[in-house]
Design an enzyme around this catalytic site. Sequence first.
Site, PDB file in Angstrom:
ATOM      1  CG  ASP A  81      -2.159   0.844   1.076  1.00 50.55           C
ATOM      2  OD1 ASP A  81      -2.244   1.608   0.091  1.00 50.55           O
ATOM      3  OD2 ASP A  81      -3.048   0.751   1.934  1.00 50.55           O
ATOM      4  CD  GLU A 103      -5.552   2.727   2.299  1.00 52.73           C
ATOM      5  OE1 GLU A 103      -5.403   2.951   1.095  1.00 52.73           O
ATOM      6  OE2 GLU A 103      -5.335   3.575   3.175  1.00 52.73           O
ATOM      7  CE  LYS A 121       2.856  10.843  -1.316  1.00 52.26           C
ATOM      8  NZ  LYS A 121       2.244   9.570  -1.585  1.00 52.26           N
TER       9      LYS A 121
HETATM   10  O1  LIG Z   1      -3.799   6.004   2.124  1.00 55.08           O
HETATM   11  C1  LIG Z   1      -4.075   6.041   0.954  1.00 55.08           C
HETATM   12  C2  LIG Z   1      -5.448   5.994   0.435  1.00 55.08           C
HETATM   13  O2  LIG Z   1      -6.384   6.011   1.483  1.00 55.08           O
HETATM   14  C3  LIG Z   1      -2.971   6.127  -0.047  1.00 55.08           C
HETATM   15  O3  LIG Z   1      -2.164   5.027   0.094  1.00 55.08           O
HETATM   16  C4  LIG Z   1      -2.192   7.390   0.178  1.00 55.08           C
HETATM   17  O4  LIG Z   1      -3.081   8.486   0.088  1.00 55.08           O
HETATM   18  C5  LIG Z   1      -1.065   7.556  -0.833  1.00 55.08           C
HETATM   19  O5  LIG Z   1      -1.600   7.692  -2.107  1.00 55.08           O
HETATM   20  P1  LIG Z   1      -0.704   7.958  -3.375  1.00 55.08           P
HETATM   21  O6  LIG Z   1       0.109   6.736  -3.593  1.00 55.08           O
HETATM   22  O7  LIG Z   1      -1.728   8.237  -4.460  1.00 55.08           O
HETATM   23  O8  LIG Z   1       0.145   9.185  -3.115  1.00 55.08           O
END
Ligand SMILES: O=C(CO)[C@H](O)[C@H](O)COP(=O)(O)O
Length: 224
Positions: A81, A103, A121
């Site tokens: 994820d 999740e 991130k």
């Molecule tokens: O927690 C999430 C969804 O609920 C996503 O994993 C998080 O927002 C990251 O998203 P992205 O990979 O599009 O930046």
Amino acid sequence: MDAKKAAGEKAAEYISDGMRIGLGTGSTVYWTILRIGELVKEGLRIEAVPTSVQTEKLAREAGIPLLPFARLQAPLDLTVDGADEVSPKDELIKGGGGALLREKMIASFSDRFIVVVDHSKCVPELGRFPLPVEVVPFGWEMTSKQLGQMGCEPVLRMKEGAPFVTDNGNYVIDCRFGSIPNAGELTVELNKLPGVVENGLFVNMADLIVVGHSDGTVRTKSGS
Ligand SMILES: O=C(CO)[C@H](O)[C@H](O)COP(=O)(O)O
């Protein structure tokens, strides 16, 4: 190469024949899902549990066999994820896409949790990204006030002029804390509020962080 693509595709290398896996939600794990779809077409036999309606649709389109979460008899081998923030202690903020509850449920019922992110991130401290908190619609105004008393600026998430509704029929309040020095304590305190269903802090959950860079390189780091 896109940093998200680099991280997302790398994570697919951890998947092997016969595994049952959890599929996260978002634009980074999107690349993992596409790659898994290719591997399935080449003969990889896996079954997957999606963490959102959006991911379920994507996985179906990619030809990945799906399994209902409720039917699992044993933990998943692996969940992949994304995340909105990753701290140096590998604590996460998740839920930018609003899928945080499923999740967290699915990552918690997995032997291994791999997080895929682009380098932006990784932050020195959690909290600049507003922490998503899933709340029941009943009395959300009261829950929001209580969240505000915990030291954040709470904002109800909206979509097309109406409250954003999660796959579970709930609302999301994005809580701007600015700084979260103790994620472990905060997650416990947030979940004590009766109107809160779950919050987007993932503490002591990540086993591996896969970080993609814009030059296409990927670094991995074991979760602490
Ligand atoms: O927690 C999430 C969804 O609920 C996503 O994993 C998080 O927002 C990251 O998203 P992205 O990979 O599009 O930046």
